[in-house]
Write an enzyme that holds these catalytic residues in place. Structure first.
Site, PDB file in Angstrom:
ATOM      1  N   CYS A 102       0.818  -1.208   0.000  1.00  0.00           N
ATOM      2  CA  CYS A 102       0.000   0.000   0.000  1.00  0.00           C
ATOM      3  C   CYS A 102       0.854   1.261   0.000  1.00  0.00           C
ATOM      4  O   CYS A 102       2.012   1.241   0.400  1.00  0.00           O
ATOM      5  CB  CYS A 102      -0.871   0.025   1.242  1.00  0.00           C
ATOM      6  SG  CYS A 102      -1.675  -1.515   1.609  1.00  0.00           S
TER       7      CYS A 102
ATOM      8  N   ARG B 253       4.295   0.351  -6.274  1.00  0.00           N
ATOM      9  CA  ARG B 253       4.360  -0.533  -5.109  1.00  0.00           C
ATOM     10  C   ARG B 253       3.333  -1.660  -5.176  1.00  0.00           C
ATOM     11  O   ARG B 253       3.439  -2.625  -4.435  1.00  0.00           O
ATOM     12  CB  ARG B 253       4.122   0.291  -3.832  1.00  0.00           C
ATOM     13  CG  ARG B 253       5.215   1.296  -3.556  1.00  0.00           C
ATOM     14  CD  ARG B 253       4.794   2.267  -2.482  1.00  0.00           C
ATOM     15  NE  ARG B 253       4.677   1.639  -1.190  1.00  0.00           N
ATOM     16  CZ  ARG B 253       5.638   1.610  -0.272  1.00  0.00           C
ATOM     17  NH1 ARG B 253       6.791   2.169  -0.528  1.00  0.00           N
ATOM     18  NH2 ARG B 253       5.453   1.035   0.891  1.00  0.00           N
TER      19      ARG B 253
ATOM     20  N   TRP C 129      -3.346  -2.426  -1.093  1.00  0.00           N
ATOM     21  CA  TRP C 129      -3.063  -3.804  -1.571  1.00  0.00           C
ATOM     22  C   TRP C 129      -3.740  -4.703  -0.556  1.00  0.00           C
ATOM     23  O   TRP C 129      -3.318  -4.788   0.598  1.00  0.00           O
ATOM     24  CB  TRP C 129      -1.555  -4.015  -1.607  1.00  0.00           C
ATOM     25  CG  TRP C 129      -1.111  -5.294  -2.239  1.00  0.00           C
ATOM     26  CD1 TRP C 129      -0.895  -5.516  -3.575  1.00  0.00           C
ATOM     27  CD2 TRP C 129      -0.777  -6.520  -1.579  1.00  0.00           C
ATOM     28  NE1 TRP C 129      -0.458  -6.811  -3.775  1.00  0.00           N
ATOM     29  CE2 TRP C 129      -0.382  -7.448  -2.562  1.00  0.00           C
ATOM     30  CE3 TRP C 129      -0.781  -6.937  -0.244  1.00  0.00           C
ATOM     31  CZ2 TRP C 129       0.012  -8.744  -2.265  1.00  0.00           C
ATOM     32  CZ3 TRP C 129      -0.392  -8.241   0.046  1.00  0.00           C
ATOM     33  CH2 TRP C 129      -0.004  -9.121  -0.954  1.00  0.00           C
TER      34      TRP C 129
ATOM     35  N   ASN D 187      -0.915   1.484   6.294  1.00  0.00           N
ATOM     36  CA  ASN D 187      -0.146   0.395   5.684  1.00  0.00           C
ATOM     37  C   ASN D 187       0.234  -0.553   6.808  1.00  0.00           C
ATOM     38  O   ASN D 187       0.615  -0.103   7.887  1.00  0.00           O
ATOM     39  CB  ASN D 187       1.151   0.907   5.046  1.00  0.00           C
ATOM     40  CG  ASN D 187       0.898   1.725   3.804  1.00  0.00           C
ATOM     41  OD1 ASN D 187      -0.237   1.855   3.351  1.00  0.00           O
ATOM     42  ND2 ASN D 187       1.964   2.279   3.254  1.00  0.00           N
ATOM     43  N   GLY D 188       0.197  -1.852   6.534  1.00  0.00           N
ATOM     44  CA  GLY D 188       0.581  -2.834   7.551  1.00  0.00           C
ATOM     45  C   GLY D 188      -0.607  -3.696   7.941  1.00  0.00           C
ATOM     46  O   GLY D 188      -1.623  -3.739   7.231  1.00  0.00           O
TER      47      GLY D 188
ATOM     48  N   GLU E 144      16.826 -17.326 -10.223  1.00  0.00           N
ATOM     49  CA  GLU E 144      16.477 -15.935 -10.488  1.00  0.00           C
ATOM     50  C   GLU E 144      15.770 -15.795 -11.845  1.00  0.00           C
ATOM     51  O   GLU E 144      14.778 -15.080 -11.960  1.00  0.00           O
ATOM     52  CB  GLU E 144      17.742 -15.061 -10.428  1.00  0.00           C
ATOM     53  CG  GLU E 144      17.551 -13.592 -10.749  1.00  0.00           C
ATOM     54  CD  GLU E 144      16.569 -12.871  -9.827  1.00  0.00           C
ATOM     55  OE1 GLU E 144      16.076 -13.464  -8.850  1.00  0.00           O
ATOM     56  OE2 GLU E 144      16.258 -11.699 -10.114  1.00  0.00           O
TER      57      GLU E 144
ATOM     58  N   LYS F  55      11.977 -14.318 -12.227  1.00  0.00           N
ATOM     59  CA  LYS F  55      11.758 -13.108 -13.038  1.00  0.00           C
ATOM     60  C   LYS F  55      10.674 -13.365 -14.074  1.00  0.00           C
ATOM     61  O   LYS F  55       9.771 -12.569 -14.276  1.00  0.00           O
ATOM     62  CB  LYS F  55      13.090 -12.741 -13.700  1.00  0.00           C
ATOM     63  CG  LYS F  55      13.278 -11.314 -14.024  1.00  0.00           C
ATOM     64  CD  LYS F  55      14.060 -10.562 -12.982  1.00  0.00           C
ATOM     65  CE  LYS F  55      13.321 -10.541 -11.659  1.00  0.00           C
ATOM     66  NZ  LYS F  55      14.075 -10.040 -10.573  1.00  0.00           N
TER      67      LYS F  55
ATOM     68  N   GLU G  59       7.111 -13.805 -12.434  1.00  0.00           N
ATOM     69  CA  GLU G  59       6.445 -12.649 -11.840  1.00  0.00           C
ATOM     70  C   GLU G  59       5.925 -11.663 -12.862  1.00  0.00           C
ATOM     71  O   GLU G  59       4.883 -11.074 -12.659  1.00  0.00           O
ATOM     72  CB  GLU G  59       7.288 -11.972 -10.741  1.00  0.00           C
ATOM     73  CG  GLU G  59       8.544 -11.317 -11.155  1.00  0.00           C
ATOM     74  CD  GLU G  59       9.300 -10.678  -9.971  1.00  0.00           C
ATOM     75  OE1 GLU G  59       8.680 -10.234  -9.001  1.00  0.00           O
ATOM     76  OE2 GLU G  59      10.534 -10.607 -10.061  1.00  0.00           O
TER      77      GLU G  59
ATOM     78  N   HIS H 139      16.046 -36.994 -11.218  1.00  0.00           N
ATOM     79  CA  HIS H 139      15.409 -37.486  -9.993  1.00  0.00           C
ATOM     80  C   HIS H 139      13.931 -37.113  -9.939  1.00  0.00           C
ATOM     81  O   HIS H 139      13.315 -37.153  -8.879  1.00  0.00           O
ATOM     82  CB  HIS H 139      16.153 -36.945  -8.762  1.00  0.00           C
ATOM     83  CG  HIS H 139      17.580 -37.402  -8.710  1.00  0.00           C
ATOM     84  ND1 HIS H 139      17.935 -38.696  -8.445  1.00  0.00           N
ATOM     85  CD2 HIS H 139      18.738 -36.741  -8.959  1.00  0.00           C
ATOM     86  CE1 HIS H 139      19.255 -38.823  -8.503  1.00  0.00           C
ATOM     87  NE2 HIS H 139      19.759 -37.645  -8.820  1.00  0.00           N
TER      88      HIS H 139
ATOM     89  N   LYS I  80       5.998  -3.984  -4.636  1.00  0.00           N
ATOM     90  CA  LYS I  80       7.439  -3.730  -4.665  1.00  0.00           C
ATOM     91  C   LYS I  80       8.067  -3.991  -3.309  1.00  0.00           C
ATOM     92  O   LYS I  80       9.125  -4.580  -3.206  1.00  0.00           O
ATOM     93  CB  LYS I  80       7.691  -2.279  -5.108  1.00  0.00           C
ATOM     94  CG  LYS I  80       9.163  -1.904  -5.193  1.00  0.00           C
ATOM     95  CD  LYS I  80       9.874  -2.689  -6.265  1.00  0.00           C
ATOM     96  CE  LYS I  80      11.349  -2.380  -6.345  1.00  0.00           C
ATOM     97  NZ  LYS I  80      12.077  -3.424  -7.129  1.00  0.00           N
TER      98      LYS I  80
HETATM   99  C1  AGP Z   1      12.019  -9.640  -7.222  1.00  0.00           C
HETATM  100  O1  AGP Z   1      11.886  -9.384  -8.567  1.00  0.00           O
HETATM  101  C2  AGP Z   1      10.843  -9.560  -6.407  1.00  0.00           C
HETATM  102  N1  AGP Z   1       9.933  -8.602  -6.772  1.00  0.00           N
HETATM  103  C3  AGP Z   1      10.940  -9.945  -4.958  1.00  0.00           C
HETATM  104  O2  AGP Z   1      11.254 -11.314  -4.945  1.00  0.00           O
HETATM  105  C4  AGP Z   1      11.926  -9.194  -4.036  1.00  0.00           C
HETATM  106  O3  AGP Z   1      13.236  -9.482  -4.404  1.00  0.00           O
HETATM  107  C5  AGP Z   1      11.642  -9.603  -2.583  1.00  0.00           C
HETATM  108  O4  AGP Z   1      10.332  -9.262  -2.252  1.00  0.00           O
HETATM  109  C6  AGP Z   1      12.615  -8.989  -1.602  1.00  0.00           C
HETATM  110  O5  AGP Z   1      12.491  -7.603  -1.568  1.00  0.00           O
HETATM  111  P1  AGP Z   1      13.572  -6.698  -0.860  1.00  0.00           P
HETATM  112  O6  AGP Z   1      14.847  -6.881  -1.622  1.00  0.00           O
HETATM  113  O7  AGP Z   1      13.037  -5.311  -0.962  1.00  0.00           O
HETATM  114  O8  AGP Z   1      13.711  -7.184   0.553  1.00  0.00           O
END
Ligand code: AGP
Length: 608
Positions: free
Chosen positions: A2, A27, A75, A101-102, A481, A485, A488, A504, A603
């Site tokens: 949020c 975000r 959010w 937020n939270g 990674e 990527k 997401e 396996h 984010k």
């Molecule tokens: C990565 O592309 C993501 N959006 C996500 O996995 C991110 O790396 C993760 O939420 C950790 O965030 P931070 O580095 O702000 O702690």
């Protein structure tokens, strides 16, 4: 997650709130709303969906007049996305409005308590409890009321509060969720992140947990929970708003991928002097480094994937045992730590709830915490014994790219620095690594210049349903990674496997036409990877092989090839990740996905 913006001053608040919320769209959110005092009462307008829906309802802000207000992008956590559940949430009488937020963890008990006393709730949110409590405890003094409210709520919060009883005040408080106060002349702001107010002010206060800021047109006063004034020193933001704008690129992600050579250079250069790595920013002594019995690396998502690379690098160069853990697991598994344990915490935002909680757990158990963080002054940075900042600049796209690359560089710096202190590397090997590190920005640039090859490959496969990423050791970390990527931002199902694990189980999923991205950058494992490529090819897979320029023989086994420059084993991840980022980006772009704001994602993940 949020976003919060608040304003008190002499201009019309609504357009400013909408502009600020727009800067926080990255975000992640599913609804938005504003509350403004219009001269006689609080007016609240909220809408499910994109900010544009709210902006249209408000005619760009013209429909709601008043010079004090709060805005929010939500959010959803408690209650589905809907107009009613959007923030601001208001109290029964409509006199108090709150953005939050939270998560208020004890909201059920508080809600039942208030309902028994006749308070009527309209939403499913935890936040409404805060607005209702505010009215319930209000006896004329806003600060006293907020102190009382936060003594009752448990969980995490960044709160903005306005009231028609005191339209000359905007209140803000936080705990475990970021919130800043922007200082202007005759006008002041609150926001959950700097870009929201950067076009208005560069001087900010970062609120500490449970500090209460009272904003008026005349200034800002900060109190503690004993209602005593806290002296704060403003922090001056020196990066430019253009760093948080697209600068001609179609998406922030594309811009941030292309910024990597600069980000990596900015992170490395100030820390290498006359061939020596100098980490002035940390207090860790040679003795403390020698005494380290074990290193834990703790992070979430892509930052965790940096941790997987870091495990290989640190063990190789320092010969210290390293464990890498997901923060959400670490915090609940009673890890064995003592004062000779070093916990390395990695986070772009510095606000990720699980990572922050893991850090606090580690400190409680006596470990020393060194964090790698991008956002200056964030909670993780503030709570760590030592911080090494990644100088990536603001990262806006939800999918991390330049922050990931700079985190890797800080890992190399730490590993080489520690190895130097420990004497585990010869002078020659150390000098070679330092030299290689300095060449990284140019080599990343070379990879980026070959992006058309990846774009072509993406154009052939953007419609596929499953993609496998395979590799060994460092390349396994890269597979993790690459797969994340892709998932997401393109919503294509993908799996990352250590190539040796295929037989396996997962090889049963390979059939005619299955796409496999095989990372084979490591010299000593190249032949093993060739065997793994042959295994999947024999079952009908189409293979993109990613390797270094010296391994042209990949062409004999793979269907497509992408070459990265030669480099030492530990630094190849910095080059191998770039084609994976580009691949996800182009696929998502060809599928027409909302690249910078992928569905369901945020984010900065400030809730557990
Ligand atoms: C990565 O592309 C993501 N959006 C996500 O996995 C991110 O790396 C993760 O939420 C950790 O965030 P931070 O580095 O702000 O702690």
């Amino acid at each position: 997650m949020c976003g919060i913006v608040g304003y008190i001053g002499y201009e019309q608040a609504t357009p400013l709130l909408l502009q600020g919320l727009e800067k926080l769209e990255y975000r992640g959110y599913d609804s938005a709303g504003v509350a403004v005092y219009d001269g006689s009462r609080l007016e609240v307008v909220k809408a499910k969906g994109r900010l544009q829906v709210l902006s249209d309802l408000l005619d760009g802000g013209k429909k709601l007049t008043g010079t004090v207000g709060i805005g929010h992008t939500r959010w959803a956590t408690h209650g589905r996305p809907s107009d009613i559940n959007s923030h601001p949430q208001v109290s029964d009488s409509g006199k108090f409005a709150v953005v939050h937020n939270g998560i208020i963890e004890n909201y059920m008990q508080l809600k039942e308590h208030l309902i028994r006393r006749g308070v009527k709730f309209v939403s499913e949110t935890d936040t409404e409890v805060v607005a209702q409590l505010f009215e319930y405890y209000y006896k004329g003094d806003m600060v006293e009321t907020l102190i009382k409210v936060i003594s009752k709520v448990e969980g995490s919060y960044a709160l903005g509060v306005i009231s028609q009883e005191h339209p000359d005040q905007l209140l803000a408080v936080r705990k475990d969720s970021p919130l800043i106060v922007g200082l202007g002349k005759g006008e002041n702001y609150i926001a959950s992140d700097i870009p929201a107010i950067l076009s208005k002010t560069r001087d900010i206060y970062r609120l500490e947990d449970k500090e209460i800021a009272v904003l008026t047109t005349g200034g800002v006063t900060v109190y503690n929970t004993d209602y005593e004034i806290v002296q704060k020193t403003p922090f001056h933001v020196d990066w430019d708003i253009s760093a948080a704008e697209k600068g001609g690129y179609e998406h922030f992600m594309a811009k941030e991928i292309m910024e990597q050579p600069k980000a990596v250079r900015d992170t490395i250069s100030p820390r290498i002097r006359n061939g020596e790595i100098v980490l002035d920013d940390i207090k860790l002594t040679r003795q403390q480094i020698q005494d380290i019995s074990k290193i834990f690396i703790v992070a979430c998502g892509s930052a965790y994937h940096v941790g997987v690379v870091a495990k290989y690098v640190l063990e190789k160069l320092t010969r210290k045992p390293v464990e890498v853990d997901l923060a959400s697991e670490f915090r609940y598994r009673s890890p064995i730590l003592d004062d000779n344990t070093l916990v390395v915490v990695i986070s772009q935002s510095g606000e990720t709830a699980d990572t922050l909680a893991a850090l606090r757990e580690a400190k409680k158990l006596g470990a020393r915490v060194l964090s790698i963080v991008n956002v200056v002054g964030s909670s993780i940075a503030s709570d760590s014994d030592d911080v090494l900042y990644t100088w990536a600049g603001p990262e806006i796209a939800v999918a991390t790219t330049k922050a990931y690359s700079t985190q890797l560089c800080v890992v190399y710096l730490i590993a080489l620095y520690m190895a130097r202190q420990l004497g585990t590397l010869s002078d020659e090997a150390y000098a070679n690594y330092v030299d290689e590190l300095q060449q990284l920005p140019d080599k990343i640039e070379q990879v980026l210049q070959n992006k058309a090859g990846i774009q072509y490959f993406a154009s052939q496969y953007f419609n596929c349903h499953d993609i496998f990423f395979i590799g060994r050791n460092y390349d396994y970390a890269m597979s993790l990674e690459g797969s994340l990527k892709l998932k997401e931002i393109s919503y294509i199902h993908s799996e990352a496997y250590a190539a040796g694990e295929l037989k396996h189980g997962p090889i049963s999923l390979i059939e005619e036409g299955t796409l496999v991205v095989a990372l084979a950058t490591q010299d000593q494992l190249f032949d093993k990877m060739v065997s793994n490529i042959k295994e999947v090819k024999a079952r009908g897979a189409v293979v993109l092989g990613v390797t270094t320029e010296k391994h042209k023989e990949i062409e004999q086994v793979a269907d497509y090839e992408f070459y990265i420059p030669n480099a030492s084993d530990i630094m190849l991840p910095s080059l191998a990740v770039v084609p994976l980022q580009l691949f996800s980006y182009y696929i998502a772009s060809m599928k027409g996905c909302d690249i910078d704001k992928p569905r369901n994602l945020a984010k900065s993940v400030t809730v557990e």
